[in-house]
Design a protein around this motif. Structure first.
Motif, PDB file in Angstrom:
ATOM      1  N   HIS A  96      27.126  36.514  43.510  1.00  0.00           N
ATOM      2  CA  HIS A  96      27.852  35.441  42.950  1.00  0.00           C
ATOM      3  C   HIS A  96      29.188  35.362  43.686  1.00  0.00           C
ATOM      4  CE1 HIS A  96      29.688  33.093  39.984  1.00  0.00           C
ATOM      5  NE2 HIS A  96      30.278  33.995  39.449  1.00  0.00           N
TER       6      HIS A  96
ATOM      7  N   ARG B 267      20.976  36.479  40.001  1.00  0.00           N
ATOM      8  CA  ARG B 267      21.320  35.460  40.652  1.00  0.00           C
ATOM      9  C   ARG B 267      20.721  35.341  42.042  1.00  0.00           C
ATOM     10  NH1 ARG B 267      26.165  35.909  37.967  1.00  0.00           N
ATOM     11  NH2 ARG B 267      26.799  34.000  36.627  1.00  0.00           N
TER      12      ARG B 267
ATOM     13  N   ASP C  65      32.469  25.332  46.364  1.00  0.00           N
ATOM     14  CA  ASP C  65      31.797  25.841  45.378  1.00  0.00           C
ATOM     15  C   ASP C  65      32.548  25.518  44.184  1.00  0.00           C
ATOM     16  OD1 ASP C  65      30.158  27.948  44.147  1.00  0.00           O
ATOM     17  OD2 ASP C  65      31.817  28.916  43.705  1.00  0.00           O
ATOM     18  N   ASP C  66      31.697  25.415  43.228  1.00  0.00           N
ATOM     19  CA  ASP C  66      32.104  24.879  41.867  1.00  0.00           C
ATOM     20  C   ASP C  66      32.251  25.900  40.651  1.00  0.00           C
ATOM     21  OD1 ASP C  66      29.494  25.317  41.164  1.00  0.00           O
ATOM     22  OD2 ASP C  66      29.247  23.288  40.533  1.00  0.00           O
ATOM     23  N   GLN C  67      32.179  27.244  41.090  1.00  0.00           N
ATOM     24  CA  GLN C  67      32.654  28.129  40.210  1.00  0.00           C
ATOM     25  C   GLN C  67      33.360  29.038  40.635  1.00  0.00           C
ATOM     26  OE1 GLN C  67      28.848  29.960  38.747  1.00  0.00           O
ATOM     27  NE2 GLN C  67      27.405  28.132  39.157  1.00  0.00           N
TER      28      GLN C  67
ATOM     29  N   ARG D 161      23.535  27.381  46.691  1.00  0.00           N
ATOM     30  CA  ARG D 161      23.473  27.521  45.271  1.00  0.00           C
ATOM     31  C   ARG D 161      22.989  28.590  44.443  1.00  0.00           C
ATOM     32  NH1 ARG D 161      18.607  26.494  42.505  1.00  0.00           N
ATOM     33  NH2 ARG D 161      16.805  26.006  44.021  1.00  0.00           N
ATOM     34  N   ARG D 162      23.172  28.980  43.244  1.00  0.00           N
ATOM     35  CA  ARG D 162      23.066  29.948  42.650  1.00  0.00           C
ATOM     36  C   ARG D 162      21.866  29.546  41.609  1.00  0.00           C
ATOM     37  NH1 ARG D 162      28.478  29.522  42.618  1.00  0.00           N
ATOM     38  NH2 ARG D 162      29.463  31.220  43.395  1.00  0.00           N
TER      39      ARG D 162
ATOM     40  N   TYR E  50      39.644  33.860  32.465  1.00  0.00           N
ATOM     41  CA  TYR E  50      39.562  32.601  33.176  1.00  0.00           C
ATOM     42  C   TYR E  50      39.831  31.261  32.824  1.00  0.00           C
ATOM     43  CZ  TYR E  50      37.163  36.755  35.170  1.00  0.00           C
ATOM     44  OH  TYR E  50      36.847  38.019  35.811  1.00  0.00           O
TER      45      TYR E  50
END
Length: 322
Positions: free
Chosen positions: A47, A77, A90-92, A101-102, A234
Protein backbone atom coordinates in the motif's frame (compact mmCIF):
# COMPACT_ATOMS: atom_id res chain seq x y z
CA UNK A 1 5.46 -16.86 20.10
CA UNK A 2 6.54 -13.36 19.18
CA UNK A 3 10.01 -12.78 17.75
CA UNK A 4 12.55 -10.31 19.07
CA UNK A 5 12.18 -6.87 17.51
CA UNK A 6 14.33 -3.82 18.11
CA UNK A 7 12.56 -1.52 20.61
CA UNK A 8 12.31 1.15 17.92
CA UNK A 9 11.41 0.22 14.36
CA UNK A 10 11.42 2.19 11.11
CA UNK A 11 8.01 2.50 9.49
CA UNK A 12 8.05 2.49 5.71
CA UNK A 13 5.12 4.73 4.75
CA UNK A 14 7.34 7.78 4.22
CA UNK A 15 9.68 5.72 2.04
CA UNK A 16 6.65 5.43 -0.25
CA UNK A 17 6.35 9.23 -0.49
CA UNK A 18 3.57 9.65 2.07
CA UNK A 19 2.27 13.24 1.76
CA UNK A 20 5.30 14.40 -0.21
CA UNK A 21 8.10 12.92 -2.29
CA UNK A 22 11.59 12.13 -1.13
CA UNK A 23 14.43 11.28 -3.46
CA UNK A 24 15.79 7.78 -3.79
CA UNK A 25 19.05 8.99 -2.29
CA UNK A 26 17.25 10.39 0.75
CA UNK A 27 15.29 7.17 1.17
CA UNK A 28 18.48 5.10 1.12
CA UNK A 29 20.19 7.47 3.55
CA UNK A 30 17.17 7.29 5.88
CA UNK A 31 17.35 3.49 6.06
CA UNK A 32 21.13 3.64 6.47
CA UNK A 33 20.79 6.13 9.34
CA UNK A 34 18.25 3.86 11.01
CA UNK A 35 20.73 1.00 10.80
CA UNK A 36 23.54 3.15 12.19
CA UNK A 37 21.29 4.14 15.09
CA UNK A 38 20.70 0.49 15.98
CA UNK A 39 17.28 -0.05 14.43
CA UNK A 40 16.88 -3.60 13.16
CA UNK A 41 13.13 -3.82 12.56
CA UNK A 42 11.70 -2.41 9.33
CA UNK A 43 8.00 -2.40 8.43
CA UNK A 44 6.54 -1.82 4.99
CA UNK A 45 3.53 -2.69 2.82
CA UNK A 46 2.45 -2.79 -0.84
CA UNK A 47 0.00 0.00 0.00
CA UNK A 48 2.84 2.42 0.78
CA UNK A 49 3.53 4.27 -2.43
CA UNK A 50 2.12 1.50 -4.66
CA UNK A 51 5.13 -0.68 -3.92
CA UNK A 52 7.73 2.10 -3.85
CA UNK A 53 8.38 1.66 -0.14
CA UNK A 54 9.12 -2.03 -0.55
CA UNK A 55 11.47 -1.40 -3.48
CA UNK A 56 13.38 1.31 -1.66
CA UNK A 57 13.59 -0.60 1.61
CA UNK A 58 14.83 -3.76 -0.05
CA UNK A 59 17.44 -1.91 -2.06
CA UNK A 60 18.79 -0.17 1.03
CA UNK A 61 18.83 -3.30 3.19
CA UNK A 62 20.76 -5.25 0.53
CA UNK A 63 23.92 -3.74 2.02
CA UNK A 64 23.43 -5.55 5.33
CA UNK A 65 23.56 -9.20 6.50
CA UNK A 66 20.11 -10.73 6.03
CA UNK A 67 20.07 -12.50 9.38
CA UNK A 68 20.68 -9.26 11.28
CA UNK A 69 17.37 -7.51 10.57
CA UNK A 70 13.63 -8.21 10.65
CA UNK A 71 11.32 -7.13 7.83
CA UNK A 72 7.55 -7.14 7.98
CA UNK A 73 5.17 -6.50 5.13
CA UNK A 74 1.43 -6.92 4.68
CA UNK A 75 -1.19 -8.76 2.65
CA UNK A 76 -4.76 -7.86 1.80
CA UNK A 77 -4.13 -5.49 -1.07
CA UNK A 78 -2.78 -6.51 -4.46
CA UNK A 79 -1.43 -4.03 -6.98
CA UNK A 80 -2.78 -4.08 -10.53
CA UNK A 81 -1.17 -2.09 -13.37
CA UNK A 82 -3.40 0.57 -14.84
CA UNK A 83 -3.18 3.23 -17.51
CA UNK A 84 -2.67 6.65 -15.93
CA UNK A 85 -3.14 10.06 -17.44
CA UNK A 86 0.06 12.14 -17.78
CA UNK A 87 0.81 13.62 -14.39
CA UNK A 88 -1.92 11.63 -12.61
CA UNK A 89 -0.92 10.90 -9.01
CA UNK A 90 -2.03 8.35 -6.46
CA UNK A 91 -5.23 9.38 -4.66
CA UNK A 92 -4.47 7.82 -1.26
CA UNK A 93 -1.91 10.24 0.09
CA UNK A 94 1.27 9.04 -1.61
CA UNK A 95 3.10 11.29 -4.06
CA UNK A 96 3.65 8.66 -6.75
CA UNK A 97 2.33 8.16 -10.30
CA UNK A 98 -1.03 6.38 -10.42
CA UNK A 99 0.35 3.57 -12.56
CA UNK A 100 -1.14 0.90 -10.30
CA UNK A 101 -4.43 0.49 -8.50
CA UNK A 102 -4.98 -1.27 -5.20
CA UNK A 103 -7.41 -4.16 -5.07
CA UNK A 104 -8.64 -5.79 -1.88
CA UNK A 105 -7.93 -9.51 -1.89
CA UNK A 106 -7.91 -11.57 1.30
CA UNK A 107 -8.26 -14.90 -0.49
CA UNK A 108 -5.62 -17.60 -0.18
CA UNK A 109 -4.50 -16.94 -3.74
CA UNK A 110 -4.45 -13.21 -3.05
CA UNK A 111 -2.26 -13.72 0.02
CA UNK A 112 0.17 -15.91 -1.91
CA UNK A 113 0.32 -13.51 -4.82
CA UNK A 114 0.75 -10.47 -2.60
CA UNK A 115 3.60 -12.07 -0.69
CA UNK A 116 5.32 -13.22 -3.88
CA UNK A 117 5.05 -9.72 -5.37
CA UNK A 118 6.41 -8.19 -2.16
CA UNK A 119 9.41 -10.50 -2.18
CA UNK A 120 10.14 -9.45 -5.77
CA UNK A 121 9.93 -5.76 -4.92
CA UNK A 122 12.01 -6.20 -1.77
CA UNK A 123 14.58 -8.36 -3.53
CA UNK A 124 14.54 -10.77 -0.58
CA UNK A 125 14.14 -14.52 -0.39
CA UNK A 126 11.91 -14.18 2.67
CA UNK A 127 10.11 -11.77 4.93
CA UNK A 128 10.09 -12.50 8.63
CA UNK A 129 6.67 -11.22 9.66
CA UNK A 130 3.50 -10.83 7.60
CA UNK A 131 0.45 -8.87 8.74
CA UNK A 132 -3.08 -8.95 7.36
CA UNK A 133 -3.50 -5.27 6.50
CA UNK A 134 -6.56 -3.12 7.27
CA UNK A 135 -9.30 -5.78 7.12
CA UNK A 136 -11.85 -3.41 8.77
CA UNK A 137 -14.50 -3.99 6.09
CA UNK A 138 -13.37 -7.52 5.26
CA UNK A 139 -13.56 -9.40 8.55
CA UNK A 140 -15.11 -12.58 7.16
CA UNK A 141 -12.70 -12.89 4.24
CA UNK A 142 -9.72 -12.26 6.50
CA UNK A 143 -10.90 -14.75 9.10
CA UNK A 144 -11.91 -17.49 6.67
CA UNK A 145 -9.16 -17.15 4.07
CA UNK A 146 -6.24 -14.82 4.84
CA UNK A 147 -5.33 -16.01 8.34
CA UNK A 148 -5.60 -19.73 7.50
CA UNK A 149 -3.31 -19.07 4.52
CA UNK A 150 -0.75 -17.31 6.73
CA UNK A 151 -0.93 -20.05 9.35
CA UNK A 152 -0.18 -22.55 6.60
CA UNK A 153 2.78 -20.49 5.39
CA UNK A 154 4.14 -20.29 8.92
CA UNK A 155 3.73 -24.05 9.41
CA UNK A 156 5.67 -24.57 6.18
CA UNK A 157 8.46 -22.26 7.34
CA UNK A 158 7.86 -19.80 4.50
CA UNK A 159 7.38 -17.01 7.06
CA UNK A 160 8.47 -16.98 10.67
CA UNK A 161 5.66 -14.95 12.21
CA UNK A 162 2.18 -13.69 11.34
CA UNK A 163 -0.23 -11.09 12.62
CA UNK A 164 -2.65 -8.31 11.81
CA UNK A 165 -2.19 -4.57 11.36
CA UNK A 166 -5.13 -2.23 11.73
CA UNK A 167 -6.14 1.17 13.13
CA UNK A 168 -8.57 -0.19 15.71
CA UNK A 169 -8.39 -2.33 18.84
CA UNK A 170 -11.64 -4.39 18.95
CA UNK A 171 -11.05 -6.28 15.70
CA UNK A 172 -7.44 -6.97 16.63
CA UNK A 173 -8.71 -8.45 19.89
CA UNK A 174 -11.07 -10.73 17.99
CA UNK A 175 -8.28 -11.93 15.73
CA UNK A 176 -6.07 -12.61 18.75
CA UNK A 177 -8.86 -14.68 20.31
CA UNK A 178 -9.48 -16.68 17.14
CA UNK A 179 -5.99 -17.31 15.80
CA UNK A 180 -2.52 -18.21 17.01
CA UNK A 181 -0.91 -14.90 16.11
CA UNK A 182 2.65 -13.84 16.88
CA UNK A 183 2.29 -10.06 16.64
CA UNK A 184 -0.28 -7.36 16.07
CA UNK A 185 0.49 -3.93 14.68
CA UNK A 186 -1.73 -1.54 16.59
CA UNK A 187 -1.80 1.91 15.02
CA UNK A 188 -2.77 4.95 17.05
CA UNK A 189 -4.77 3.16 19.76
CA UNK A 190 -2.40 3.46 22.70
CA UNK A 191 -1.20 7.02 22.61
CA UNK A 192 -1.24 10.09 24.82
CA UNK A 193 -4.58 11.06 23.27
CA UNK A 194 -6.19 7.66 22.85
CA UNK A 195 -5.93 4.48 24.95
CA UNK A 196 -8.76 2.10 23.94
CA UNK A 197 -6.26 -0.76 23.65
CA UNK A 198 -6.23 -0.87 27.45
CA UNK A 199 -9.78 -2.22 27.51
CA UNK A 200 -9.04 -5.63 26.06
CA UNK A 201 -6.34 -5.83 23.44
CA UNK A 202 -3.23 -5.20 25.53
CA UNK A 203 -4.23 -7.48 28.44
CA UNK A 204 -5.27 -10.20 25.97
CA UNK A 205 -1.99 -10.00 24.08
CA UNK A 206 -0.04 -10.12 27.33
CA UNK A 207 -2.00 -13.18 28.44
CA UNK A 208 -1.48 -15.00 25.14
CA UNK A 209 2.12 -14.01 24.50
CA UNK A 210 1.30 -11.94 21.40
CA UNK A 211 3.78 -9.15 20.81
CA UNK A 212 2.28 -5.72 20.21
CA UNK A 213 3.97 -3.36 17.77
CA UNK A 214 2.75 0.16 18.43
CA UNK A 215 2.41 2.39 15.40
CA UNK A 216 1.02 5.89 15.15
CA UNK A 217 2.48 7.06 18.45
CA UNK A 218 2.21 10.64 17.21
CA UNK A 219 -1.39 10.10 15.98
CA UNK A 220 -0.24 11.15 12.48
CA UNK A 221 1.27 14.46 13.57
CA UNK A 222 -0.54 16.17 16.43
CA UNK A 223 1.96 14.77 18.97
CA UNK A 224 5.06 14.94 16.79
CA UNK A 225 6.22 18.41 17.83
CA UNK A 226 6.69 20.23 21.13
CA UNK A 227 3.80 22.51 20.19
CA UNK A 228 0.87 20.25 19.16
CA UNK A 229 0.20 19.99 15.46
CA UNK A 230 -3.15 20.13 13.72
CA UNK A 231 -3.33 16.67 12.09
CA UNK A 232 -4.89 13.76 13.96
CA UNK A 233 -5.25 10.30 12.39
CA UNK A 234 -4.59 11.70 8.89
CA UNK A 235 -7.26 14.40 9.05
CA UNK A 236 -7.66 17.86 10.57
CA UNK A 237 -7.67 17.49 14.34
CA UNK A 238 -10.86 18.40 16.20
CA UNK A 239 -10.43 21.52 18.30
CA UNK A 240 -11.06 19.67 21.55
CA UNK A 241 -8.21 17.25 20.81
CA UNK A 242 -5.84 20.12 20.04
CA UNK A 243 -6.74 21.67 23.39
CA UNK A 244 -6.19 18.34 25.11
CA UNK A 245 -2.81 17.93 23.43
CA UNK A 246 -1.86 21.42 24.58
CA UNK A 247 -2.83 20.55 28.17
CA UNK A 248 -0.73 17.38 27.99
CA UNK A 249 2.19 19.38 26.60
CA UNK A 250 1.94 21.81 29.53
CA UNK A 251 2.08 18.95 32.05
CA UNK A 252 5.04 17.48 30.16
CA UNK A 253 6.84 20.84 30.24
CA UNK A 254 6.50 21.01 34.01
CA UNK A 255 8.49 17.77 34.14
CA UNK A 256 11.09 18.98 31.63
CA UNK A 257 9.74 16.63 28.96
CA UNK A 258 8.79 17.51 25.39
CA UNK A 259 5.45 16.28 24.06
CA UNK A 260 6.93 13.96 21.37
CA UNK A 261 9.26 12.35 23.93
CA UNK A 262 6.29 11.43 26.09
CA UNK A 263 4.35 10.28 23.02
CA UNK A 264 7.06 7.77 22.13
CA UNK A 265 7.43 6.67 25.73
CA UNK A 266 3.80 5.95 26.56
CA UNK A 267 3.35 2.80 24.43
CA UNK A 268 6.54 1.34 25.88
CA UNK A 269 5.13 1.57 29.41
CA UNK A 270 2.96 -1.48 28.69
CA UNK A 271 4.70 -4.86 28.95
CA UNK A 272 2.82 -6.27 25.94
CA UNK A 273 4.43 -3.70 23.63
CA UNK A 274 7.59 -5.09 22.06
CA UNK A 275 8.41 -2.32 19.57
CA UNK A 276 7.33 1.17 18.56
CA UNK A 277 7.43 1.83 14.82
CA UNK A 278 8.01 5.39 13.62
CA UNK A 279 8.41 6.66 10.07
CA UNK A 280 10.83 9.33 8.88
CA UNK A 281 11.17 11.60 5.86
CA UNK A 282 14.92 12.11 6.25
CA UNK A 283 17.97 10.75 8.08
CA UNK A 284 17.92 13.60 10.61
CA UNK A 285 14.35 12.72 11.53
CA UNK A 286 15.43 9.16 12.29
CA UNK A 287 18.14 10.47 14.60
CA UNK A 288 15.65 12.79 16.31
CA UNK A 289 13.20 9.94 16.88
CA UNK A 290 15.97 7.78 18.35
CA UNK A 291 16.95 10.60 20.68
CA UNK A 292 13.33 11.14 21.70
CA UNK A 293 12.83 7.44 22.34
CA UNK A 294 15.84 7.45 24.66
CA UNK A 295 14.60 10.40 26.74
CA UNK A 296 14.17 9.76 30.45
CA UNK A 297 10.54 10.18 31.49
CA UNK A 298 9.87 10.80 35.20
CA UNK A 299 7.27 8.41 36.63
CA UNK A 300 5.59 11.43 38.15
CA UNK A 301 4.59 12.63 34.68
CA UNK A 302 2.22 9.71 34.18
CA UNK A 303 0.73 10.24 37.65
CA UNK A 304 0.14 13.91 36.94
CA UNK A 305 -1.46 13.16 33.59
CA UNK A 306 -3.77 10.64 35.22
CA UNK A 307 -4.60 13.00 38.09
CA UNK A 308 -5.48 15.70 35.55
CA UNK A 309 -7.78 13.32 33.71
CA UNK A 310 -5.68 13.58 30.55
CA UNK A 311 -4.78 9.88 30.29
CA UNK A 312 -6.52 6.84 31.69
CA UNK A 313 -5.59 5.39 35.06
CA UNK A 314 -4.89 2.10 33.30
CA UNK A 315 -1.61 3.59 32.12
CA UNK A 316 -0.42 3.30 35.73
CA UNK A 317 -2.10 -0.04 36.38
CA UNK A 318 -0.44 -1.71 33.39
CA UNK A 319 2.62 -2.49 35.49
CA UNK A 320 4.98 -1.63 32.69
CA UNK A 321 8.21 0.26 32.33
CA UNK A 322 8.21 3.84 33.69
Amino acid sequence: MSMDLSPLGLGGAQLGNLYHAMSGETAEATVRRAWDEGIRYFDTAPHYGLGLSERRLGAALAAYPRDEFVVSTKVGRVLEPQAAEPGERDDQGFDVPATYRRGWDFSRDGVLRSLADSLTRLGLDRVDLVYVHDPDDHFTEAAEDAFPALLELRDQGVVQAIGAGINQAPMLSEFVRRFDLDHVLMAGRYTLLNQPALDELLPLCLERGVGVVAGGAFNAGILATAEPGRIYDYATAPVDLVWKAQEIAEVCARHGVELPDAALALPRTHPAVTSVVVGAHAPDQVALNVRRAAAKIPAGLWHDLVDAGLVRAGVLAAGGRP
